[in-house]
Scaffold this motif. Sequence first.
Motif, PDB file in Angstrom:
ATOM      1  N   SER A   1      56.704  27.921 105.691  1.00 52.17           N
ATOM      2  CA  SER A   1      56.101  28.907 104.792  1.00 52.17           C
ATOM      3  C   SER A   1      57.111  29.770 104.040  1.00 52.17           C
ATOM      4  N   GLY A   2      58.377  29.677 104.399  1.00 52.36           N
ATOM      5  CA  GLY A   2      59.384  30.473 103.702  1.00 52.36           C
ATOM      6  C   GLY A   2      59.602  31.852 104.299  1.00 52.36           C
ATOM      7  N   GLU A   3      58.853  32.191 105.370  1.00 49.63           N
ATOM      8  CA  GLU A   3      59.063  33.489 106.009  1.00 49.63           C
ATOM      9  C   GLU A   3      58.566  33.479 107.449  1.00 49.63           C
ATOM     10  N   PHE A   4      59.104  34.387 108.241  1.00 50.39           N
ATOM     11  CA  PHE A   4      58.678  34.586 109.625  1.00 50.39           C
ATOM     12  C   PHE A   4      58.775  36.071 109.922  1.00 50.39           C
ATOM     13  N   THR A   5      57.660  36.666 110.334  1.00 50.09           N
ATOM     14  CA  THR A   5      57.625  38.092 110.623  1.00 50.09           C
ATOM     15  C   THR A   5      57.574  38.312 112.115  1.00 50.09           C
ATOM     16  N   LEU A   6      58.455  39.163 112.592  1.00 46.59           N
ATOM     17  CA  LEU A   6      58.435  39.595 113.979  1.00 46.59           C
ATOM     18  C   LEU A   6      57.974  41.052 113.955  1.00 46.59           C
ATOM     19  N   PRO A   7      56.693  41.299 114.240  1.00 43.95           N
ATOM     20  CA  PRO A   7      56.126  42.646 114.099  1.00 43.95           C
ATOM     21  C   PRO A   7      56.953  43.712 114.824  1.00 43.95           C
ATOM     22  N   GLY A   8      57.160  44.824 114.144  1.00 46.17           N
ATOM     23  CA  GLY A   8      57.921  45.929 114.707  1.00 46.17           C
ATOM     24  C   GLY A   8      59.421  45.751 114.601  1.00 46.17           C
ATOM     25  N   PHE A   9      59.859  44.609 114.067  1.00 45.14           N
ATOM     26  CA  PHE A   9      61.284  44.333 113.999  1.00 45.14           C
ATOM     27  C   PHE A   9      61.737  44.013 112.583  1.00 45.14           C
ATOM     28  N   GLY A  10      61.142  42.987 111.983  1.00 46.40           N
ATOM     29  CA  GLY A  10      61.534  42.623 110.624  1.00 46.40           C
ATOM     30  C   GLY A  10      61.015  41.259 110.237  1.00 46.40           C
ATOM     31  N   LYS A  11      61.583  40.732 109.152  1.00 46.94           N
ATOM     32  CA  LYS A  11      61.090  39.484 108.574  1.00 46.94           C
ATOM     33  C   LYS A  11      62.259  38.613 108.115  1.00 46.94           C
ATOM     34  N   LEU A  12      62.211  37.335 108.467  1.00 46.86           N
ATOM     35  CA  LEU A  12      63.138  36.337 107.939  1.00 46.86           C
ATOM     36  C   LEU A  12      62.498  35.729 106.710  1.00 46.86           C
ATOM     37  N   ILE A  13      63.240  35.657 105.612  1.00 46.90           N
ATOM     38  CA  ILE A  13      62.709  35.062 104.389  1.00 46.90           C
ATOM     39  C   ILE A  13      63.754  34.158 103.748  1.00 46.90           C
ATOM     40  N   THR A  14      63.270  33.173 103.014  1.00 47.22           N
ATOM     41  CA  THR A  14      64.192  32.334 102.257  1.00 47.22           C
ATOM     42  C   THR A  14      64.404  32.954 100.885  1.00 47.22           C
ATOM     43  N   SER A  15      65.566  32.723 100.344  1.00 53.85           N
ATOM     44  CA  SER A  15      65.913  33.237  99.033  1.00 53.85           C
ATOM     45  C   SER A  15      66.691  32.167  98.291  1.00 53.85           C
ATOM     46  N   LYS A  16      66.357  31.984  97.034  1.00 53.15           N
ATOM     47  CA  LYS A  16      67.050  30.966  96.234  1.00 53.15           C
ATOM     48  C   LYS A  16      68.132  31.625  95.384  1.00 53.15           C
TER      49      LYS A  16
END
Length: 118
Positions: free
Chosen positions: A39-54
């Motif tokens: 999906s291009g992202e992963f959220t860890l609630p209360g911590f942050g978010k991993l996202i892809t960037s081009k």
Amino acid sequence: MTQLEIIKELAEKTGLPRAMVKQLFDEIAALAAVQVRESGEFTLPGFGKLITSKRMAREGRNPATGQAIKIAAKTTLKFRIGKSMKFDALGEDYEAAAEYLESDADGISGDDDTDDTL
């Protein structure tokens, strides 16, 4: 902290065996990798978010020779820290910065109380 230190700390605080905490860490990492890939992202609630960037292709310079080189486009991975984690980690510093940004935004509007008429 190293991964081993984190595992040890969490095992002590939760009463779980270290092996179980390590397995949980590994599962979260695997889940994050799959979710970002799908999906291009992963959220860890209360911590942050991993996202892809081009990143777009661009021209750079070889630092040794100064010669222009082409840098290919690529996809990178970024981590965006969550607002609550920023506040918890930075405390008053984060609150002061947020207040400053809000007050500065108010000043940008051009509304002031001075009367420039003569």
